[in-house]
Design a protein around this motif. Structure first.
Motif, PDB file in Angstrom:
ATOM      1  N   VAL A  95       0.840  -1.202   0.000  1.00 18.21           N
ATOM      2  CA  VAL A  95       0.000   0.000   0.000  1.00 18.21           C
ATOM      3  C   VAL A  95       0.872   1.248   0.000  1.00 18.21           C
ATOM      4  N   LEU A  96       1.917   1.232   0.801  1.00 15.15           N
ATOM      5  CA  LEU A  96       2.803   2.397   0.898  1.00 15.15           C
ATOM      6  C   LEU A  96       3.450   2.711  -0.451  1.00 15.15           C
ATOM      7  N   ILE A  97       3.941   1.704  -1.129  1.00 12.36           N
ATOM      8  CA  ILE A  97       4.552   1.913  -2.445  1.00 12.36           C
ATOM      9  C   ILE A  97       3.527   2.494  -3.421  1.00 12.36           C
ATOM     10  N   THR A  98       2.328   1.959  -3.397  1.00 17.30           N
ATOM     11  CA  THR A  98       1.270   2.447  -4.281  1.00 17.30           C
ATOM     12  C   THR A  98       0.908   3.892  -3.955  1.00 17.30           C
ATOM     13  N   ALA A  99       0.834   4.202  -2.668  1.00 17.75           N
ATOM     14  CA  ALA A  99       0.509   5.571  -2.256  1.00 17.75           C
ATOM     15  C   ALA A  99       1.621   6.547  -2.659  1.00 17.75           C
ATOM     16  N   PHE A 100       2.875   6.128  -2.532  1.00 21.47           N
ATOM     17  CA  PHE A 100       3.986   6.985  -2.974  1.00 21.47           C
ATOM     18  C   PHE A 100       3.929   7.233  -4.477  1.00 21.47           C
ATOM     19  N   PHE A 101       3.578   6.206  -5.249  1.00 26.66           N
ATOM     20  CA  PHE A 101       3.411   6.363  -6.695  1.00 26.66           C
ATOM     21  C   PHE A 101       2.310   7.390  -6.984  1.00 26.66           C
ATOM     22  N   ALA A 102       1.202   7.272  -6.258  1.00 25.33           N
ATOM     23  CA  ALA A 102       0.090   8.210  -6.450  1.00 25.33           C
ATOM     24  C   ALA A 102       0.495   9.630  -6.063  1.00 25.33           C
ATOM     25  N   LEU A 103       1.225   9.756  -4.967  1.00 32.41           N
ATOM     26  CA  LEU A 103       1.685  11.075  -4.534  1.00 32.41           C
ATOM     27  C   LEU A 103       2.619  11.694  -5.579  1.00 32.41           C
ATOM     28  N   ALA A 104       3.563  10.915  -6.072  1.00 31.50           N
ATOM     29  CA  ALA A 104       4.494  11.415  -7.090  1.00 31.50           C
ATOM     30  C   ALA A 104       3.737  11.826  -8.352  1.00 31.50           C
ATOM     31  N   THR A 105       2.761  11.028  -8.747  1.00 30.68           N
ATOM     32  CA  THR A 105       1.953  11.354  -9.925  1.00 30.68           C
ATOM     33  C   THR A 105       1.181  12.652  -9.699  1.00 30.68           C
ATOM     34  N   GLY A 106       0.601  12.795  -8.517  1.00 31.42           N
ATOM     35  CA  GLY A 106      -0.127  14.021  -8.187  1.00 31.42           C
ATOM     36  C   GLY A 106       0.774  15.241  -8.212  1.00 31.42           C
ATOM     37  N   ILE A 107       1.979  15.095  -7.684  1.00 32.53           N
ATOM     38  CA  ILE A 107       2.931  16.215  -7.697  1.00 32.53           C
ATOM     39  C   ILE A 107       3.290  16.594  -9.135  1.00 32.53           C
ATOM     40  N   ILE A 108       3.549  15.599  -9.964  1.00 31.90           N
ATOM     41  CA  ILE A 108       3.904  15.848 -11.362  1.00 31.90           C
ATOM     42  C   ILE A 108       2.770  16.569 -12.097  1.00 31.90           C
ATOM     43  N   ILE A 109       1.534  16.184 -11.807  1.00 33.17           N
ATOM     44  CA  ILE A 109       0.389  16.771 -12.513  1.00 33.17           C
ATOM     45  C   ILE A 109      -0.014  18.120 -11.922  1.00 33.17           C
ATOM     46  N   PHE A 110      -0.124  18.184 -10.594  1.00 30.26           N
ATOM     47  CA  PHE A 110      -0.720  19.371  -9.974  1.00 30.26           C
ATOM     48  C   PHE A 110       0.267  20.489  -9.655  1.00 30.26           C
ATOM     49  N   LEU A 111       1.486  20.171  -9.294  1.00 28.73           N
ATOM     50  CA  LEU A 111       2.424  21.207  -8.852  1.00 28.73           C
ATOM     51  C   LEU A 111       2.678  22.286  -9.911  1.00 28.73           C
ATOM     52  N   PRO A 112       2.976  21.923 -11.160  1.00 25.56           N
ATOM     53  CA  PRO A 112       3.200  22.977 -12.156  1.00 25.56           C
ATOM     54  C   PRO A 112       1.972  23.871 -12.351  1.00 25.56           C
ATOM     55  N   LYS A 113       0.786  23.284 -12.297  1.00 26.28           N
ATOM     56  CA  LYS A 113      -0.435  24.070 -12.468  1.00 26.28           C
ATOM     57  C   LYS A 113      -0.659  24.989 -11.271  1.00 26.28           C
ATOM     58  N   LEU A 114      -0.370  24.492 -10.074  1.00 28.82           N
ATOM     59  CA  LEU A 114      -0.497  25.329  -8.876  1.00 28.82           C
ATOM     60  C   LEU A 114       0.528  26.459  -8.883  1.00 28.82           C
ATOM     61  N   GLN A 115       1.738  26.167  -9.343  1.00 33.00           N
ATOM     62  CA  GLN A 115       2.763  27.209  -9.432  1.00 33.00           C
ATOM     63  C   GLN A 115       2.346  28.306 -10.402  1.00 33.00           C
ATOM     64  N   LEU A 116       1.800  27.925 -11.550  1.00 28.08           N
ATOM     65  CA  LEU A 116       1.315  28.920 -12.518  1.00 28.08           C
ATOM     66  C   LEU A 116       0.204  29.769 -11.923  1.00 28.08           C
ATOM     67  N   LEU A 117      -0.690  29.117 -11.210  1.00 30.93           N
ATOM     68  CA  LEU A 117      -1.804  29.825 -10.584  1.00 30.93           C
ATOM     69  C   LEU A 117      -1.292  30.838  -9.560  1.00 30.93           C
ATOM     70  N   ILE A 118      -0.320  30.454  -8.784  1.00 29.27           N
ATOM     71  CA  ILE A 118       0.272  31.349  -7.769  1.00 29.27           C
ATOM     72  C   ILE A 118       0.992  32.516  -8.449  1.00 29.27           C
ATOM     73  N   GLN A 119       1.741  32.223  -9.518  1.00 32.78           N
ATOM     74  CA  GLN A 119       2.470  33.273 -10.243  1.00 32.78           C
ATOM     75  C   GLN A 119       1.507  34.293 -10.858  1.00 32.78           C
ATOM     76  N   HIS A 120       0.382  33.817 -11.386  1.00 34.56           N
ATOM     77  CA  HIS A 120      -0.584  34.735 -12.002  1.00 34.56           C
ATOM     78  C   HIS A 120      -1.321  35.559 -10.939  1.00 34.56           C
ATOM     79  N   ALA A 121      -1.482  34.988  -9.765  1.00 36.29           N
ATOM     80  CA  ALA A 121      -2.168  35.700  -8.681  1.00 36.29           C
ATOM     81  C   ALA A 121      -1.261  36.756  -8.061  1.00 36.29           C
ATOM     82  N   ALA A 122       0.048  36.545  -8.154  1.00 36.79           N
ATOM     83  CA  ALA A 122       1.005  37.484  -7.510  1.00 36.79           C
ATOM     84  C   ALA A 122       1.290  38.689  -8.347  1.00 36.79           C
TER      85      ALA A 122
END
Length: 122
Positions: A95-122
């Protein structure tokens, strides 16, 4: 056909039991809701949705298997047994390995979009 349809009832009963009794399963359900909310809020692509859905399915399935293995281990070996402990630890590790895979996937997908959103808001 009745037996086939009844099988769905048993499956939903098992998922419901896990949701009611297993804290980790509920934590994963909350993470699922968060990922779905972020997916809609950040307008992720179809390809990214496929990865998110895959991660959700893998993590929830791994957690269900882990719970089933723990219950079966407790049934077969109610007294402390070193090997039974290893079985439970290994299934939790899956379960832990699977959850880490999901977390890494989420970071890859969401982090760049969140960074862009923060940059546009600033």
């Amino acid at each position: 056909m009745k037996k086939f349809i009844r099988g769905f009832g048993y499956a939903f009963k098992g998922i419901g039991y896990a949701a009611k009794t297993q804290l980790n399963f509920r934590v994963h359900l909350v993470a699922t809701l968060l990922a779905v909310f972020l997916g809609f809020a950040l307008h992720i692509s179809v390809n990214e949705w496929q990865w998110i859905i895959l991660c959700v399915a893998l993590v929830l399935t791994a957690e269900l298997f882990n719970t089933a293995i723990e219950f079966l281990t407790d049934l077969v070996s109610p007294e402390y047994n070193k090997l039974a402990g290893h079985v439970k630890d290994i299934s939790a590790g899956a379960v832990l390995i699977t959850a880490f895979f999901a977390l890494a996937t989420g970071i890859i997908i969401f982090l760049p979009k969140l960074q862009l959103l923060i940059q546009h808001a600033a």
